[in-house]
Design a protein around this motif. Structure first.
Motif, PDB file in Angstrom:
ATOM      1  N   VAL A   9       0.973  -0.970  -0.036  1.00 40.51           N
ATOM      2  CA  VAL A   9      -0.052  -0.109  -0.202  1.00 40.51           C
ATOM      3  C   VAL A   9       0.889   1.075   0.008  1.00 40.51           C
ATOM      4  O   VAL A   9       1.674   1.481   1.013  1.00 40.51           O
ATOM      5  CB  VAL A   9      -0.918  -0.101   1.162  1.00 40.51           C
ATOM      6  CG1 VAL A   9      -2.018   1.363   1.331  1.00 40.51           C
ATOM      7  CG2 VAL A   9      -1.809  -1.164   1.000  1.00 40.51           C
ATOM      8  N   GLU A  11       1.953   5.495  -0.755  1.00 40.07           N
ATOM      9  CA  GLU A  11       1.537   6.817  -0.797  1.00 40.07           C
ATOM     10  C   GLU A  11       1.846   7.547  -2.037  1.00 40.07           C
ATOM     11  O   GLU A  11       2.376   7.074  -2.881  1.00 40.07           O
ATOM     12  CB  GLU A  11       2.079   7.826   0.458  1.00 40.07           C
ATOM     13  CG  GLU A  11       1.708   7.063   1.856  1.00 40.07           C
ATOM     14  CD  GLU A  11      -0.041   7.283   2.045  1.00 40.07           C
ATOM     15  OE1 GLU A  11      -0.228   8.378   1.471  1.00 40.07           O
ATOM     16  OE2 GLU A  11      -0.543   6.582   2.701  1.00 40.07           O
ATOM     17  N   TRP A  30      -2.397   5.672  -8.048  1.00 42.26           N
ATOM     18  CA  TRP A  30      -2.772   5.767  -6.661  1.00 42.26           C
ATOM     19  C   TRP A  30      -3.831   5.469  -6.088  1.00 42.26           C
ATOM     20  O   TRP A  30      -4.262   4.872  -4.998  1.00 42.26           O
ATOM     21  CB  TRP A  30      -1.889   7.142  -5.957  1.00 42.26           C
ATOM     22  CG  TRP A  30      -2.177   7.338  -4.596  1.00 42.26           C
ATOM     23  CD1 TRP A  30      -1.700   6.713  -3.540  1.00 42.26           C
ATOM     24  CD2 TRP A  30      -3.390   8.232  -3.973  1.00 42.26           C
ATOM     25  NE1 TRP A  30      -1.949   7.101  -2.197  1.00 42.26           N
ATOM     26  CE2 TRP A  30      -3.249   8.000  -2.469  1.00 42.26           C
ATOM     27  CE3 TRP A  30      -4.226   8.830  -4.547  1.00 42.26           C
ATOM     28  CZ2 TRP A  30      -3.963   8.798  -1.719  1.00 42.26           C
ATOM     29  CZ3 TRP A  30      -5.013   9.901  -3.667  1.00 42.26           C
ATOM     30  CH2 TRP A  30      -4.891   9.679  -2.367  1.00 42.26           C
ATOM     31  N   SER A  31      -5.176   6.234  -6.990  1.00 40.57           N
ATOM     32  CA  SER A  31      -6.347   6.220  -6.353  1.00 40.57           C
ATOM     33  C   SER A  31      -7.100   4.572  -6.380  1.00 40.57           C
ATOM     34  O   SER A  31      -8.027   4.506  -5.706  1.00 40.57           O
ATOM     35  CB  SER A  31      -7.305   7.218  -7.541  1.00 40.57           C
ATOM     36  OG  SER A  31      -7.057   6.318  -8.769  1.00 40.57           O
ATOM     37  N   HIS A  32      -6.243   3.865  -6.996  1.00 44.39           N
ATOM     38  CA  HIS A  32      -6.798   2.499  -6.696  1.00 44.39           C
ATOM     39  C   HIS A  32      -6.111   1.579  -5.471  1.00 44.39           C
ATOM     40  O   HIS A  32      -6.649   0.656  -5.010  1.00 44.39           O
ATOM     41  CB  HIS A  32      -6.190   1.485  -8.147  1.00 44.39           C
ATOM     42  CG  HIS A  32      -6.885   1.999  -9.145  1.00 44.39           C
ATOM     43  ND1 HIS A  32      -8.191   2.001  -9.674  1.00 44.39           N
ATOM     44  CD2 HIS A  32      -6.491   2.755 -10.419  1.00 44.39           C
ATOM     45  CE1 HIS A  32      -8.434   2.321 -11.086  1.00 44.39           C
ATOM     46  NE2 HIS A  32      -7.426   2.722 -11.221  1.00 44.39           N
ATOM     47  N   PRO A  34      -6.073   0.598  -1.668  1.00 46.29           N
ATOM     48  CA  PRO A  34      -7.014   0.839  -0.742  1.00 46.29           C
ATOM     49  C   PRO A  34      -7.110   2.058   0.098  1.00 46.29           C
ATOM     50  O   PRO A  34      -6.218   2.412   0.890  1.00 46.29           O
ATOM     51  CB  PRO A  34      -6.590  -0.383   0.455  1.00 46.29           C
ATOM     52  CG  PRO A  34      -5.766  -1.273  -0.743  1.00 46.29           C
ATOM     53  CD  PRO A  34      -5.151  -0.302  -1.595  1.00 46.29           C
ATOM     54  N   GLY A  35      -8.093   2.600   0.340  1.00 51.48           N
ATOM     55  CA  GLY A  35      -8.420   3.757   1.254  1.00 51.48           C
ATOM     56  C   GLY A  35      -7.947   5.136   0.583  1.00 51.48           C
ATOM     57  O   GLY A  35      -7.664   6.450   1.290  1.00 51.48           O
ATOM     58  N   ALA A  36      -7.598   4.956  -0.478  1.00 50.59           N
ATOM     59  CA  ALA A  36      -7.230   6.386  -1.208  1.00 50.59           C
ATOM     60  C   ALA A  36      -8.035   7.442  -1.382  1.00 50.59           C
ATOM     61  O   ALA A  36      -7.733   8.482  -1.040  1.00 50.59           O
ATOM     62  CB  ALA A  36      -6.379   5.916  -2.637  1.00 50.59           C
ATOM     63  N   GLY A  37      -9.295   7.251  -1.508  1.00 47.29           N
ATOM     64  CA  GLY A  37     -10.144   8.260  -1.788  1.00 47.29           C
ATOM     65  C   GLY A  37     -10.369   8.825  -3.269  1.00 47.29           C
ATOM     66  O   GLY A  37      -9.527   8.643  -4.163  1.00 47.29           O
ATOM     67  N   GLU A  38     -11.073   9.779  -3.387  1.00 48.15           N
ATOM     68  CA  GLU A  38     -11.317  10.415  -4.682  1.00 48.15           C
ATOM     69  C   GLU A  38     -10.041  11.430  -4.980  1.00 48.15           C
ATOM     70  O   GLU A  38      -9.277  12.091  -4.074  1.00 48.15           O
ATOM     71  CB  GLU A  38     -12.503  11.328  -4.784  1.00 48.15           C
ATOM     72  CG  GLU A  38     -13.735  10.554  -4.795  1.00 48.15           C
ATOM     73  CD  GLU A  38     -14.002   9.717  -5.662  1.00 48.15           C
ATOM     74  OE1 GLU A  38     -13.635   9.975  -6.940  1.00 48.15           O
ATOM     75  OE2 GLU A  38     -14.475   8.402  -6.015  1.00 48.15           O
TER      76      GLU A  38
END
Length: 356
Positions: A9, A11, A30-32, A34-38
């Motif tokens: 995971v 950053e 990065w948006s894919h 887990p927990g990355a958000g929009e």
């Protein structure tokens, strides 16, 4: 990591030179996570590298200089290793890498706005180029601005690759102002290169470079040491004399900065290419699969990192375990991992592995 692979995971950094929002491939990958958000349309997303303007004009010290700098200032130079690197284009990639051939630089420096900066030496060799580079990096902001203004009103020589200089100066002026010494060094002294997706550039230790625009996979030796002298705030710039003394002058043409790829024997089904730089730390494998194609890698006996940049598919590990993989996924693979990739719709990934 019972099956020899571990999903990571990661950053994403937000350097000011990064691309914004969905324009950034680094951000989209990065948006894919887990927990990355929009993605935020107003935020820059820079690494895995996506850049909309020039990165700092820089070199990475070789091992000898790195050892010295670490001993003098271990807080700023945190290790003793060198940092040669390669950059593989994922989109159209513009960069300044290495110095132009000497005769092309000498021709430019005969222009009226520039002749005052030419070293008073009988031969224009690499030693004179080192002196010229230091001179241009040491000019006052007002002198830089005045020189750029005069250059933009001066016809460029018709021979050589000089016709792009006015437009590049205009771009860099808008990014970093007319007062940045990097504008003169990059456009006058350095190779301006444009490579297409799948092509790669190699930057040896102590080789001057500044990436300009694009999206790339970058792989480098294990070091964070860097000397910056342009395209960054003046307080962040390093000593110009030290920078000039550290410069190397190979490669000396854009052709020599390109890193060719070749089909890799690691890919047992013939769908892997290999980027092998002329130093010992790492190689990078590129795998591109069309729908329904597969590829299997022989055991590397080396740890590796795998990044999926496009599409989706499955990755089977030697013990029969299967992982669904897709854009943005990053995996660490153990030295004895046996990997096979397949796809129904298409898949592109890169796998960097240690070679020492």
């Amino acid at each position: 990591m019972a099956d020899g692979v571990l999903q990571l995971v990661c950053e994403c950094k937000h350097d000011p030179w990064g691309k914004q929002g969905k324009d950034s491939l680094a951000g989209r990958l990065w948006s894919h996570m887990p927990g990355a958000g929009e993605l935020d349309a107003s935020e820059t997303y820079s690494e895995v590298l996506s850049f909309a303007k020039a990165l700092p004009l820089q070199i990475h010290p070789d091992k000898g200089l790195a050892e010295h700098l670490h001993a003098v200032d271990p807080k700023k130079f945190g290790d003793t290793n060198h940092k040669p690197e390669i950059a593989i284009a994922l989109s159209r990639f513009e960069s300044f890498v290495g110095f132009k051939p000497l005769h092309q630089i000498a021709e430019l420096m005969r222009l009226k706005p520039l002749e005052q900066f030419m070293p008073t030496r009988e031969d224009f060799d690499d030693g004179a180029l080192r002196q010229l580079c230091e001179t241009l990096l040491s000019l006052s902001p007002d002198t830089v601005s005045e020189t750029i203004t005069k250059l933009q009103d001066t016809p460029m020589p018709q021979s050589g690759d000089h016709q792009h200089i006015p437009s590049l100066l205009d771009r860099l002026n808008k990014q970093y102002s007319k007062f940045d010494n990097g504008n003169l060094v990059a456009t006058l002294l350095m190779n301006y290169m444009v490579v297409e997706p799948g092509e790669a550039v190699c930057v040896p230790a102590d080789s001057i470079h500044a990436y300009l625009s694009g999206d790339i996979i970058e792989c480098m030796a294990r070091s964070d040491n860097v000397l910056n002298t342009g395209f960054c705030p003046r307080p962040d710039r390093d000593d110009v004399t030290l920078f000039a003394e550290a410069l190397t002058f190979k490669p000396h043409s854009p052709r020599d900065s390109l890193l060719p790829s070749k089909k890799s024997a690691i890919g047992l089904k013939g769908r892997s290419i290999e980027y092998g730089p002329p130093f010992s730390e790492f190689n990078v494998l590129g795998v591109t699969l069309s729908p329904t194609e597969t590829e299997k890698h022989r055991v590397l006996q080396s740890p590796s990192i795998l990044v999926v940049t496009q599409g989706s598919g499955k990755m089977n590990v030697g013990d029969g375990t299967a992982h669904d993989i897709g854009e943005g996924d990053v995996y660490f693979a153990a030295r004895d991992a046996e990997l096979e990739m397949s796809t129904k719709t298409g898949l592109t990934l890169y796998r960097a592995y240690a070679t020492f």
